[in-house]
Design an enzyme around this catalytic site. Structure first.
Site, mmCIF file in Angstrom:
data_model
loop_
_atom_site.group_PDB
_atom_site.id
_atom_site.type_symbol
_atom_site.label_atom_id
_atom_site.label_comp_id
_atom_site.label_asym_id
_atom_site.label_seq_id
_atom_site.Cartn_x
_atom_site.Cartn_y
_atom_site.Cartn_z
ATOM 1 N N SER A 156 33.158 59.180 30.510
ATOM 2 C CA SER A 156 32.349 60.266 29.953
ATOM 3 C C SER A 156 33.215 61.225 29.148
ATOM 4 O O SER A 156 34.413 61.383 29.427
ATOM 5 C CB SER A 156 31.699 61.027 31.109
ATOM 6 O OG SER A 156 31.119 62.228 30.640
ATOM 7 N N TYR A 169 33.100 65.076 39.901
ATOM 8 C CA TYR A 169 32.609 64.040 38.974
ATOM 9 C C TYR A 169 33.490 64.000 37.724
ATOM 10 O O TYR A 169 33.928 62.936 37.286
ATOM 11 C CB TYR A 169 31.147 64.315 38.609
ATOM 12 C CG TYR A 169 30.613 63.453 37.489
ATOM 13 C CD1 TYR A 169 30.244 62.132 37.720
ATOM 14 C CD2 TYR A 169 30.473 63.957 36.191
ATOM 15 C CE1 TYR A 169 29.765 61.334 36.680
ATOM 16 C CE2 TYR A 169 29.989 63.165 35.152
ATOM 17 C CZ TYR A 169 29.630 61.858 35.409
ATOM 18 O OH TYR A 169 29.146 61.070 34.382
ATOM 19 N N LYS A 173 35.910 60.921 36.144
ATOM 20 C CA LYS A 173 35.781 60.363 34.793
ATOM 21 C C LYS A 173 37.119 60.432 34.048
ATOM 22 O O LYS A 173 37.438 59.550 33.264
ATOM 23 C CB LYS A 173 34.661 61.068 34.030
ATOM 24 C CG LYS A 173 33.268 60.737 34.595
ATOM 25 C CD LYS A 173 32.927 59.266 34.414
ATOM 26 C CE LYS A 173 31.622 58.838 35.035
ATOM 27 N NZ LYS A 173 31.296 57.424 34.843
#
Ligand code: NAP
Length: 264
Positions: A156, A169, A173
């Site tokens: 991401s 999170y 990534k």
């Protein structure tokens, strides 16, 4: 929003993956579904998977109705036995594996990073990073048997621009950007290319939480998000990276962000 005519153009297969067998994780809706569909439209036999039986049934029904060569299995990628079953199923049905797309990710918490718990960190790292590595480890010898192939890791933009409201999170990534590089180095002697997609804001269930959290959504325009992407817009690049046209592209993280920054 893209017009229906433009979206339809994404469905015209190019046969560049004829004869290839692909596994796409987390592929019953969202970006994984669009990638699985595109790989099949481009000629691959695709095994798709996700946790929930209903989603698996619905996805396979839709794609078979489109005449695509698709199989599906219920699989939680965080579970070792499920990962083994996934790989065994691909071998049982198709006799080989050429392509793996690691698309699954979870984001168990949105809020200030100091409110996160150890359980949240363990879950997000287990699913997003550790399971990805161990699935690649399991699949790589099968791809090697075919003389090589391609692996894609879905990361991401947030791996490049981490945000404390989705702290754990974001960090998984960023880790996946590194894993792409490391795995490309580790697997190149097997003639396996490993590339990453650093995805921008894409119109799926997953992004809804970002769009409805003011601390996150207010940052998007300053970062250059002029429109939300569609899952189909992530699929052509995945097919290209898996094809022979990308034979000299290895260890790259390609930003699919509509112009948002995608570099460290
Ligand atoms: P999504 O719409 O939530 O779809 C997730 C898919 O994965 C579904 O098929 C879901 O089906 C499956 N899944 C979830 N957990 C699983 C597990 N543990 N094992 C197996 N399957 C699982 O997500 P998305 O937006 O398409 O995101 C896909 C990837 O793109 C993720 O890696 C995400 O981090 C990345 N990404 C997305 C965006 C965005 O804006 N959407 C932005 C940047 C990066 P079940 O519920 O049936 O399991």
């Amino acid at each position: 929003m893209l017009s229906q005519a433009t979206l339809k153009r994404f469905d015209e297969g190019k046969n560049v993956l004829h004869g290839k067998v692909a596994i796409v994780t987390g592929s019953t809706y969202g970006i994984g579904f669009a990638i699985a569909r595109r790989l099949a439209q481009d000629g691959a036999c695709v095994l798709l998977c996700s946790r929930k039986r209903d989603n698996v049934d619905k996805a396979i029904e839709q794609l078979k109705a489109e005449g695509l060569n698709i199989s599906a299995i219920q699989c939680h990628v965080g579970n070792k036995e499920d990962r083994e079953k996934l790989v065994a199923t691909a071998i049982e049905i198709y006799g080989k594996i050429d392509i793996l797309v690691c698309n699954v990710a979870v984001n168990p918490f949105v809020g200030p990073i100091l409110d996160t718990t150890e359980e949240m960190w363990e879950k997000v790292f287990h699913i997003n990073v550790i399971s990805t590595f161990f699935l690649i480890k399991l699949v790589a010898p099968h791809i090697q048997k075919q003389g090589g192939g391609s692996i894609i890791i879905c990361s991401s933009f947030i791996g490049y621009i981490p945000h404390p409201y989705v702290g754990p999170y974001s960090i998984t990534k960023t880790t996946l950007l590194g894993l792409t590089n490391i795995m490309a180095q580790a697997l190149r002697f097997m003639n396996i290319r490993v590339n990453g997609l650093a995805l921008g804001i894409i119109n799926t269930n997953f992004s809804k939480v970002i769009l409805k959290t003011p601390e996150l959504s207010s940052k998007l325009i300053p970062l250059g998000v002029y429109r939300i992407g569609e899952p189909q817009e992530c699929a052509g690049i995945a097919s290209f990276l898996c094809s022979e046209d990308a034979s000299y592209i290895n260890g790259e993280n390609i930003a699919v962000t509509g112009g948002m920054r995608g570099r460290l």
